[in-house]
Design a protein around this motif. Structure first.
Motif, PDB file in Angstrom:
ATOM      1  N   GLU A  15      52.742  86.273  50.351  1.00  0.00           N
ATOM      2  CA  GLU A  15      51.293  85.978  50.402  1.00  0.00           C
ATOM      3  C   GLU A  15      50.690  86.024  48.999  1.00  0.00           C
ATOM      4  O   GLU A  15      49.836  85.211  48.646  1.00  0.00           O
ATOM      5  CB  GLU A  15      50.559  87.010  51.274  1.00  0.00           C
ATOM      6  CG  GLU A  15      50.696  86.775  52.762  1.00  0.00           C
ATOM      7  CD  GLU A  15      50.243  87.992  53.565  1.00  0.00           C
ATOM      8  OE1 GLU A  15      49.455  88.824  53.049  1.00  0.00           O
ATOM      9  OE2 GLU A  15      50.703  88.118  54.714  1.00  0.00           O
ATOM     10  N   GLN A  16      51.147  87.001  48.210  1.00  0.00           N
ATOM     11  CA  GLN A  16      50.620  87.094  46.839  1.00  0.00           C
ATOM     12  C   GLN A  16      50.994  85.844  46.050  1.00  0.00           C
ATOM     13  O   GLN A  16      50.206  85.340  45.258  1.00  0.00           O
ATOM     14  CB  GLN A  16      51.178  88.339  46.126  1.00  0.00           C
ATOM     15  CG  GLN A  16      50.772  89.658  46.755  1.00  0.00           C
ATOM     16  CD  GLN A  16      49.271  89.840  46.774  1.00  0.00           C
ATOM     17  OE1 GLN A  16      48.592  89.607  45.779  1.00  0.00           O
ATOM     18  NE2 GLN A  16      48.732  90.246  47.911  1.00  0.00           N
ATOM     19  N   GLN A  17      52.203  85.355  46.287  1.00  0.00           N
ATOM     20  CA  GLN A  17      52.629  84.156  45.554  1.00  0.00           C
ATOM     21  C   GLN A  17      51.817  82.938  45.994  1.00  0.00           C
ATOM     22  O   GLN A  17      51.515  82.072  45.178  1.00  0.00           O
ATOM     23  CB  GLN A  17      54.126  83.946  45.717  1.00  0.00           C
ATOM     24  CG  GLN A  17      54.866  85.017  44.919  1.00  0.00           C
ATOM     25  CD  GLN A  17      56.355  84.842  44.927  1.00  0.00           C
ATOM     26  OE1 GLN A  17      57.025  85.195  45.890  1.00  0.00           O
ATOM     27  NE2 GLN A  17      56.894  84.283  43.857  1.00  0.00           N
ATOM     28  N   ALA A  18      51.459  82.923  47.277  1.00  0.00           N
ATOM     29  CA  ALA A  18      50.606  81.820  47.757  1.00  0.00           C
ATOM     30  C   ALA A  18      49.235  81.905  47.071  1.00  0.00           C
ATOM     31  O   ALA A  18      48.640  80.886  46.710  1.00  0.00           O
ATOM     32  CB  ALA A  18      50.456  81.895  49.275  1.00  0.00           C
ATOM     33  N   ILE A  19      48.764  83.148  46.866  1.00  0.00           N
ATOM     34  CA  ILE A  19      47.479  83.310  46.159  1.00  0.00           C
ATOM     35  C   ILE A  19      47.622  82.816  44.712  1.00  0.00           C
ATOM     36  O   ILE A  19      46.724  82.179  44.170  1.00  0.00           O
ATOM     37  CB  ILE A  19      46.998  84.778  46.204  1.00  0.00           C
ATOM     38  CG1 ILE A  19      46.729  85.193  47.657  1.00  0.00           C
ATOM     39  CG2 ILE A  19      45.755  84.983  45.340  1.00  0.00           C
ATOM     40  CD1 ILE A  19      46.404  86.658  47.855  1.00  0.00           C
ATOM     41  N   CYS A  20      48.781  83.067  44.116  1.00  0.00           N
ATOM     42  CA  CYS A  20      49.020  82.564  42.748  1.00  0.00           C
ATOM     43  C   CYS A  20      48.864  81.044  42.731  1.00  0.00           C
ATOM     44  O   CYS A  20      48.247  80.479  41.818  1.00  0.00           O
ATOM     45  CB  CYS A  20      50.427  82.911  42.266  1.00  0.00           C
ATOM     46  SG  CYS A  20      50.649  84.642  41.853  1.00  0.00           S
ATOM     47  N   ALA A  21      49.452  80.384  43.742  1.00  0.00           N
ATOM     48  CA  ALA A  21      49.376  78.915  43.792  1.00  0.00           C
ATOM     49  C   ALA A  21      47.916  78.464  43.921  1.00  0.00           C
ATOM     50  O   ALA A  21      47.482  77.508  43.279  1.00  0.00           O
ATOM     51  CB  ALA A  21      50.214  78.394  44.959  1.00  0.00           C
ATOM     52  N   GLU A  22      47.162  79.201  44.733  1.00  0.00           N
ATOM     53  CA  GLU A  22      45.738  78.874  44.902  1.00  0.00           C
ATOM     54  C   GLU A  22      44.981  79.070  43.568  1.00  0.00           C
ATOM     55  O   GLU A  22      44.176  78.226  43.160  1.00  0.00           O
ATOM     56  CB  GLU A  22      45.152  79.790  45.980  1.00  0.00           C
ATOM     57  CG  GLU A  22      43.690  79.564  46.248  1.00  0.00           C
ATOM     58  CD  GLU A  22      43.063  80.760  46.963  1.00  0.00           C
ATOM     59  OE1 GLU A  22      41.959  81.148  46.572  1.00  0.00           O
ATOM     60  OE2 GLU A  22      43.697  81.305  47.892  1.00  0.00           O
ATOM     61  N   LEU A  23      45.295  80.181  42.903  1.00  0.00           N
ATOM     62  CA  LEU A  23      44.617  80.442  41.624  1.00  0.00           C
ATOM     63  C   LEU A  23      45.020  79.410  40.572  1.00  0.00           C
ATOM     64  O   LEU A  23      44.229  79.073  39.693  1.00  0.00           O
ATOM     65  CB  LEU A  23      44.909  81.865  41.135  1.00  0.00           C
ATOM     66  CG  LEU A  23      44.374  82.995  42.018  1.00  0.00           C
ATOM     67  CD1 LEU A  23      44.618  84.351  41.369  1.00  0.00           C
ATOM     68  CD2 LEU A  23      42.877  82.834  42.283  1.00  0.00           C
ATOM     69  N   PHE A  24      46.266  78.943  40.683  1.00  0.00           N
ATOM     70  CA  PHE A  24      46.726  77.883  39.783  1.00  0.00           C
ATOM     71  C   PHE A  24      45.779  76.686  39.866  1.00  0.00           C
ATOM     72  O   PHE A  24      45.321  76.165  38.855  1.00  0.00           O
ATOM     73  CB  PHE A  24      48.154  77.483  40.171  1.00  0.00           C
ATOM     74  CG  PHE A  24      48.769  76.435  39.289  1.00  0.00           C
ATOM     75  CD1 PHE A  24      49.538  76.789  38.198  1.00  0.00           C
ATOM     76  CD2 PHE A  24      48.556  75.081  39.547  1.00  0.00           C
ATOM     77  CE1 PHE A  24      50.090  75.824  37.374  1.00  0.00           C
ATOM     78  CE2 PHE A  24      49.107  74.106  38.731  1.00  0.00           C
ATOM     79  CZ  PHE A  24      49.875  74.478  37.640  1.00  0.00           C
ATOM     80  N   GLU A  25      45.481  76.279  41.120  1.00  0.00           N
ATOM     81  CA  GLU A  25      44.560  75.149  41.322  1.00  0.00           C
ATOM     82  C   GLU A  25      43.205  75.430  40.668  1.00  0.00           C
ATOM     83  O   GLU A  25      42.617  74.575  40.018  1.00  0.00           O
ATOM     84  CB  GLU A  25      44.312  74.908  42.829  1.00  0.00           C
ATOM     85  CG  GLU A  25      45.565  74.575  43.633  1.00  0.00           C
ATOM     86  CD  GLU A  25      46.132  73.233  43.239  1.00  0.00           C
ATOM     87  OE1 GLU A  25      45.338  72.329  42.973  1.00  0.00           O
ATOM     88  OE2 GLU A  25      47.383  73.102  43.170  1.00  0.00           O
TER      89      GLU A  25
END
Ligand code: 5AD
Ligand code: SF4
Length: 477
Positions: A15-25
């Protein structure tokens, strides 16, 4: 009551990595690559933690800088072991207000051991408005989520909302956090976290929680990957590696682990730190001697040479027991490089007791000594012990000990002159004529003259000269 080892559900890390992807955007929305600055204080464990912070930041699309005026995200990873480190952190965090004024969008986070102390989190809250996010070592695994909370508040124009995550916790083991390592030759590999020893001067058990070991298979997987990636020098890390495995269901101890890691095929040196003398066993020394890849180096902090002081420190060994361990280790490894930590001016230390430390150092002849003046830590038992010795007296003792350490180290270095040693070339010094830096298996620093293409390789070095701090030599072709 034995501590029940907790783990973070791997799904939560995903889930944290998914948040990283979101923050990337979000961070790269304007087409520009955001920059992060991770500033690390303190021990190797903190260096290893910063590699995880960088891992997450890289997944968010960040590049890295050392310049706070260029950074979009600043993370200060702090240390609490001595007051001096805390003062440096506070000074530097305060000074970040200049960078933030120049870059109003900047996010400033402070994490690590210092902020896990309640009074320090309070201090940051009250007196350091530049700080947007504060999180302790137990919350590092959810850094992306915490950063998102700060960014959400920014978007809502709720600039006063700051995020503090420093709840009291015994700590857990989190696997699967991405890592971005600093070097290409040497690597840290954490095998356990926390400490159960409660030495009376030390804040670590209060801020890093109870001892908890990673599973051997997770450690071995990471070690194999490091070897595959070409790392040549692997250091197994823990506050007290000798108690590795005590909290695991499997009957595996640190010596077993060392044997398993050194059995991984490939050309590399295996090291570890730190060892508590009370738990350093004959089995460990035998294993070190038998495993070809294991460096003959042990960092065995003695802290004091006085029995009374050792007892007051709650170290669980006396001078004689320490000397016996050293003799045993040297019996197995006559070429052992032995380093130590020493605290000068522990509360109530008398002149005679300090001289016991000096005489122990003369007797052992450590290859290197890391010496510290005692620093009072809020909440530790030693903080309430009478401490009549003045700072000036402690400084004098410290200077005498440093002089002794330098003399012994210089003498040991001189004895290497004329010898040929196998070293691992690990970088450039930036200075001529000895342009390369390298280390012996025992961890001695050797400056070499040679081709930078040798970085990452083992070479034979002929030692021509030396001083207190290093050896100097030529590559033997
Ligand atoms: N004051 C001074 N030195 C300390 N250390 C730990 N706590 C303190 C303190 N309160 C030293 C010990 C330890 C090293 C990492 O830091 O020597 O081995
Ligand atoms: Fe601190 Fe002692 Fe634990 Fe080392 S072993 S971290 S000195 S309490």
């Amino acid at each position: 009551m034995p501590y029940r080892r907790k783990t973070i559900d791997p799904e939560k890390i995903k889930e944290q990595q998914a948040i990283c992807a979101e923050l990337f955007e979000r961070l790269t929305a304007d087409g520009r690559r955001p920059l992060a600055f991770v500033d690390t204080y303190g021990c190797q464990q903190n260096e290893a933690d910063s590699e995880k912070l960088r891992g997450y930041l890289a997944e968010m699309g960040c590049g890295f800088t050392q310049d706070e005026f260029q950074a979009d995200v600043i993370v200060v990873n702090t240390c609490a072991v001595r007051e001096h480190a805390e003062m440096r952190v506070l000074g530097n965090v305060g000074a970040l207000s200049h960078a933030k004024k120049a870059r109003p969008g900047q996010i400033v986070a402070v994490c690590g051991c210092m902020v896990q102390q309640e009074h320090m989190a309070q201090k940051l809250k009250m007196s350091y408005p530049v700080v947007d996010l504060v999180f302790g070592p137990h919350e590092l695994w959810r850094f992306p989520e915490l950063l998102r909370q700060v960014m959400d508040a920014r978007e809502r124009r709720d600039d006063r909302r700051r995020v503090f995550a420093t709840a009291k916790d015994d700590g857990a083991v989190a696997e699967g956090i991405p890592l971005r390592r600093d070097g290409t030759v040497k690597a840290w590999l954490s095998i356990m976290y926390g400490c159960n020893n409660f030495c009376t001067y030390c804040i670590v058990p209060y801020v890093r929680g109870r001892e908890r070991s990673r599973l051997p298979e997770d450690i071995l997987r990471e070690a194999r990957q490091l070897v595959e990636e070409g790392y040549k020098d692997i250091t197994l890390l823990g506050q007290n590696v000798n108690s590795y495995g005590k909290d695991l269901d499997e009957p595996v101890d640190f010596a077993d682990l060392l044997r398993m890691v050194s059995a991984i095929p490939g050309d590399f040196v295996l090291r570890f730190m730190t060892s508590h003398p009370k738990d350093a066993t004959e089995k460990l020394f035998r294993t070190m001697a038998e495993c070809e890849k294991c460096a003959h180096h042990i960092h065995l902090p003695v802290q004091s040479g006085s029995d009374r002081v050792l007892k007051a420190m709650n170290r669980h060994y006396d001078r004689a027991a320490y000397l016996e361990k050293v003799a045993l280790a040297r019996r197995y490894m006559p070429d052992l490089v032995l380093t130590t930590d020493i605290i000068v001016g522990f509360p109530g230390e008398t002149e005679e007791e300090f001289e016991d430390t000096l005489s122990l150092c003369e007797e052992v002849r450590f290859d290197a000594m890391f010496t510290f003046i005692y620093s009072k830590r809020v909440g530790t038992p030693a903080a309430s012990m009478p401490d009549p010795c003045t700072r000036a007296e402690k400084q004098l003792r410290f200077d005498r000990l440093t002089e002794l350490a330098n003399r012994i180290s210089g003498e040991k270095h001189r004895a290497y002159e004329g010898q040929t040693l196998r070293v691992l070339v690990d970088g450039e010094t930036g200075k001529e004529p000895y342009n390369l830096s390298s280390r012996t298996s025992g961890g001695r620093l050797v400056h070499l003259r040679g081709d930078p293409a040798l970085i990452g390789q083992f070479v034979d070095a002929h030692i021509t000269t030396s001083n207190t701090w290093a050896l100097y030599g030529e590559v033997v072709e």
